[in-house]
Motif scaffolding. Structure first.
Motif, short mmCIF file in Angstrom:
data_model
loop_
_atom_site.label_atom_id
_atom_site.label_comp_id
_atom_site.label_asym_id
_atom_site.label_seq_id
_atom_site.Cartn_x
_atom_site.Cartn_y
_atom_site.Cartn_z
N PHE A 73 0.71 -1.24 -0.01
CA PHE A 73 0.16 -0.04 0.01
C PHE A 73 0.81 1.16 0.10
O PHE A 73 0.63 2.46 -0.81
CB PHE A 73 -0.97 0.04 1.20
N ALA A 74 2.11 1.18 0.85
CA ALA A 74 2.71 2.33 0.84
C ALA A 74 3.58 2.65 -0.59
O ALA A 74 3.82 3.92 -1.00
CB ALA A 74 3.88 2.18 1.80
N GLN A 75 3.61 1.59 -1.21
CA GLN A 75 4.32 1.85 -2.81
C GLN A 75 3.27 2.42 -3.81
O GLN A 75 3.49 2.83 -4.75
CB GLN A 75 4.74 0.50 -3.30
N ARG A 84 -3.05 10.59 -11.50
CA ARG A 84 -3.46 11.87 -11.42
C ARG A 84 -4.71 11.79 -10.45
O ARG A 84 -4.79 12.93 -9.58
CB ARG A 84 -3.96 12.35 -12.73
N ALA A 85 -5.49 10.75 -10.35
CA ALA A 85 -6.69 10.73 -9.34
C ALA A 85 -7.03 9.50 -9.23
O ALA A 85 -7.03 8.72 -9.89
CB ALA A 85 -7.85 11.27 -10.14
N ALA A 86 -7.13 9.31 -7.98
CA ALA A 86 -7.43 7.73 -7.35
C ALA A 86 -8.77 7.75 -7.00
O ALA A 86 -9.52 8.70 -6.52
CB ALA A 86 -6.44 7.48 -6.42
N ALA A 87 -9.38 6.71 -7.01
CA ALA A 87 -10.72 6.25 -6.33
C ALA A 87 -10.57 4.97 -5.47
O ALA A 87 -10.07 4.01 -5.66
CB ALA A 87 -11.77 5.90 -7.43
N VAL A 88 -11.07 5.07 -4.16
CA VAL A 88 -11.25 3.91 -3.07
C VAL A 88 -12.55 3.34 -2.99
O VAL A 88 -13.38 4.51 -2.40
CB VAL A 88 -10.24 4.41 -2.12
N LEU A 131 -2.18 7.08 -0.15
CA LEU A 131 -2.27 8.04 -1.22
C LEU A 131 -2.51 9.52 -0.86
O LEU A 131 -1.76 10.38 -1.43
CB LEU A 131 -3.62 7.47 -2.19
N ARG A 132 -3.20 9.78 0.22
CA ARG A 132 -3.55 11.19 0.78
C ARG A 132 -2.12 11.69 1.28
O ARG A 132 -1.90 12.79 1.11
CB ARG A 132 -4.72 11.04 1.78
N GLU A 133 -1.45 10.93 1.79
CA GLU A 133 -0.19 11.29 2.45
C GLU A 133 0.69 11.93 1.25
O GLU A 133 1.89 12.51 1.58
CB GLU A 133 0.54 10.37 3.36
N PRO A 183 -15.58 7.41 -10.27
CA PRO A 183 -15.29 8.73 -11.41
C PRO A 183 -14.54 8.05 -12.45
O PRO A 183 -13.54 7.57 -12.45
CB PRO A 183 -14.62 9.48 -10.39
N GLU A 184 -14.93 8.80 -13.84
CA GLU A 184 -14.55 8.12 -14.95
C GLU A 184 -12.93 8.79 -15.09
O GLU A 184 -12.14 7.99 -15.74
CB GLU A 184 -15.29 8.69 -16.38
N ALA A 185 -12.74 9.74 -14.55
CA ALA A 185 -11.54 10.42 -14.34
C ALA A 185 -10.43 9.65 -13.65
O ALA A 185 -9.11 9.93 -13.59
CB ALA A 185 -11.28 11.66 -13.91
N ALA A 186 -10.80 8.85 -12.86
CA ALA A 186 -9.84 7.99 -11.99
C ALA A 186 -8.88 7.14 -12.48
O ALA A 186 -9.64 6.16 -13.24
CB ALA A 186 -10.69 7.22 -10.78
N ASP A 187 -7.60 7.41 -12.47
CA ASP A 187 -6.82 6.45 -13.05
C ASP A 187 -6.14 5.46 -12.30
O ASP A 187 -5.30 4.76 -12.59
CB ASP A 187 -5.55 6.95 -13.97
N LEU A 188 -6.36 5.32 -10.88
CA LEU A 188 -6.23 4.21 -10.10
C LEU A 188 -7.53 4.05 -9.20
O LEU A 188 -7.96 4.85 -8.67
CB LEU A 188 -4.98 4.64 -9.22
N VAL A 189 -7.90 2.73 -9.20
CA VAL A 189 -9.14 2.36 -8.43
C VAL A 189 -8.66 1.16 -7.50
O VAL A 189 -8.07 0.29 -7.89
CB VAL A 189 -10.23 1.81 -9.05
N VAL A 190 -8.79 1.24 -6.32
CA VAL A 190 -8.71 0.41 -5.19
C VAL A 190 -9.80 -0.28 -4.43
O VAL A 190 -10.60 0.49 -4.15
CB VAL A 190 -7.71 0.95 -4.04
N LEU A 191 -9.66 -1.52 -4.29
CA LEU A 191 -11.09 -2.11 -3.90
C LEU A 191 -10.36 -3.60 -2.94
O LEU A 191 -9.30 -3.90 -3.33
CB LEU A 191 -12.16 -2.46 -4.76
N GLY A 192 -11.13 -3.94 -2.06
CA GLY A 192 -10.73 -5.20 -1.61
C GLY A 192 -11.53 -6.22 -1.99
O GLY A 192 -12.89 -6.27 -2.32
N ASN A 193 -11.28 -7.49 -1.86
CA ASN A 193 -11.89 -8.70 -2.36
C ASN A 193 -11.56 -9.93 -1.90
O ASN A 193 -10.47 -10.32 -2.18
CB ASN A 193 -12.06 -8.94 -3.93
N PRO A 194 -12.05 -10.43 -0.69
CA PRO A 194 -13.38 -10.27 0.06
C PRO A 194 -12.92 -9.13 0.70
O PRO A 194 -11.61 -8.73 1.23
CB PRO A 194 -13.76 -11.34 0.78
N THR A 195 -14.13 -7.87 1.13
CA THR A 195 -13.64 -6.72 1.77
C THR A 195 -13.91 -6.71 3.11
O THR A 195 -14.68 -7.29 3.44
CB THR A 195 -14.83 -5.88 0.79
N ASN A 196 -12.87 -5.93 3.51
CA ASN A 196 -12.68 -5.76 5.20
C ASN A 196 -13.30 -4.43 5.38
O ASN A 196 -12.75 -3.39 4.50
CB ASN A 196 -11.17 -6.02 5.52
#
Length: 345
Positions: free
Chosen positions: A87-89, A96-100, A112-114, A136-149
């Motif tokens: 995650f730190a990497q 440019r814009a991430a979505a979590v 990401l925020r830091e 968001p369509e502009a998000a060029d990085l999308v992060v999710l969990g599976n299965p989700t915590n």
């Protein structure tokens, strides 16, 4: 610009903070207090080697074991000092814009925020399904969990693939995937040029104190994640653990654990519902999301009785009446049920 609505302290909160010494632990999703005996013996046998640096050959052997376990090439594996390092990497991908997608583990958003990367929160409402998520369509990085915590929701692999767009990278946190029998929705064994899969060995193998994990993904993205990394990023013992738990025998053992978890989870759901606790289902992970009338009070009263549960309000999209509990055996659940009945809900 920092988002004034985001509380960094909540993003940094993890279940271990909710556990004081001596408490019965339902707050941390690690299975068991220590690794299995065979794995402890394997690690103990390497103690005499700690006077020398871990070799490139040892790292290559661990990487080859992981690659074989998932049907990948060795170039598609990046070994990690725990999933937290992965995650730190993430900022090294320079989105440019991430979505979590939330509710979910908060460490990726914090990293990401830091790094001053704009983050959009995609909040899923109950039943927390990915279909129809407003990414968001502009998000060029999308992060999710599976299965989700902490929801324990398992998203269909097809729904994750549907998030792919030209120029976008998908990151799937599969820290708990090996706790799901057959791993039916995992993308670990399905290489895609724009998908990164993160795996942890902490949970199933009780290795939280050793820090072991790995990325699976296209070599170009792995190279960007590893850029600037310190020499000898993993020591001898983590390399030994990664190779050992990727063996066919260990994978079969993890599958047996997953079968046990499923049975314990079903029993736990029924018992909690029988005393009036709202439990989110379907659940696929080794933990359950609960909703009770006064979660903060219940959590504190349970702690007074020697039982630790994980607060839920630090997860975006959840509130103080949400609690997360690890799936445990019948004897431990007896104490949890007794504790809840004593406090009342």
């Amino acid at each position: 610009m920092p988002d004034d609505r985001v509380d960094p302290a909540k993003l940094r909160h993890h279940g271990d903070v909710d556990v004081r010494p001596g408490l019965l632990d339902f707050a941390v999703n690690v299975r068991g207090a220590a690794p299995p005996a065979w794995l402890r013996e394997r690690l103990a046998a390497r103690l005499a080697d700690l006077g020398r640096y871990p070799s490139a050959a040892e790292a290559a052997a661990a990487r080859a074991a992981v690659a074989a376990r998932h049907g990948r090439s060795e170039a598609e594996v990046l070994l990690l000092a725990g999933a937290a390092e992965g995650f730190a990497q993430l900022p090294r991908l320079a989105p440019r814009a991430a979505a979590v997608v939330h509710p979910s583990f908060t460490e990726p958003e914090l990293a990401l925020r830091e790094a001053d990367i704009p983050v959009a929160r995609v909040i899923l409402e109950p039943p927390y399904e990915l279909a129809g998520a407003l990414v968001p369509e502009a998000a060029d990085l999308v992060v999710l969990g599976n299965p989700t915590n902490p929801t324990s929701v398992q998203h269909p692999a097809a729904a994750i693939r549907a998030l792919r767009r030209p120029g976008r990278t998908i990151v799937v946190d599969e820290a708990f995937a090996d706790a799901v029998l057959g791993e039916p929705q995992s993308l670990a064994a399905h290489p895609l040029p724009d998908v990164l899969v993160l795996r942890s060995l902490t949970k199933t193998w009780a290795l939280a104190g050793l820090r072991c994990g790995y990325w699976l993904g296209p070599p170009d993205l792995l190279g960007r994640l590893a850029h600037g990394r310190a020499h000898w990023p993993l020591g001898t013992l983590p390399l030994t653990a990664i190779a050992a738990t990727a063996s066919p025998e260990a994978v079969a053992m993890a599958a047996a654990f997953a079968e046990d978890i499923a049975a314990e989870r079903d029993s736990m759901v029924a018992r909690l519902r029988a005393i009036g606790v709202q439990v989110h289902t379907p659940a696929a992970g080794p933990f359950l999301l609960l909703r009770v009338p006064d979660g903060e009070l219940l959590r504190k009263r349970l702690a007074e009785q020697g039982i630790a549960v994980r607060r839920g309000d630090t997860f975006p999209g959840l509130g103080p009446n949400h609690l997360r509990v690890a799936v445990r055996d019948a004897a431990a659940v007896d104490r949890l049920i007794s504790g809840i009945e004593t406090v009342g809900i």
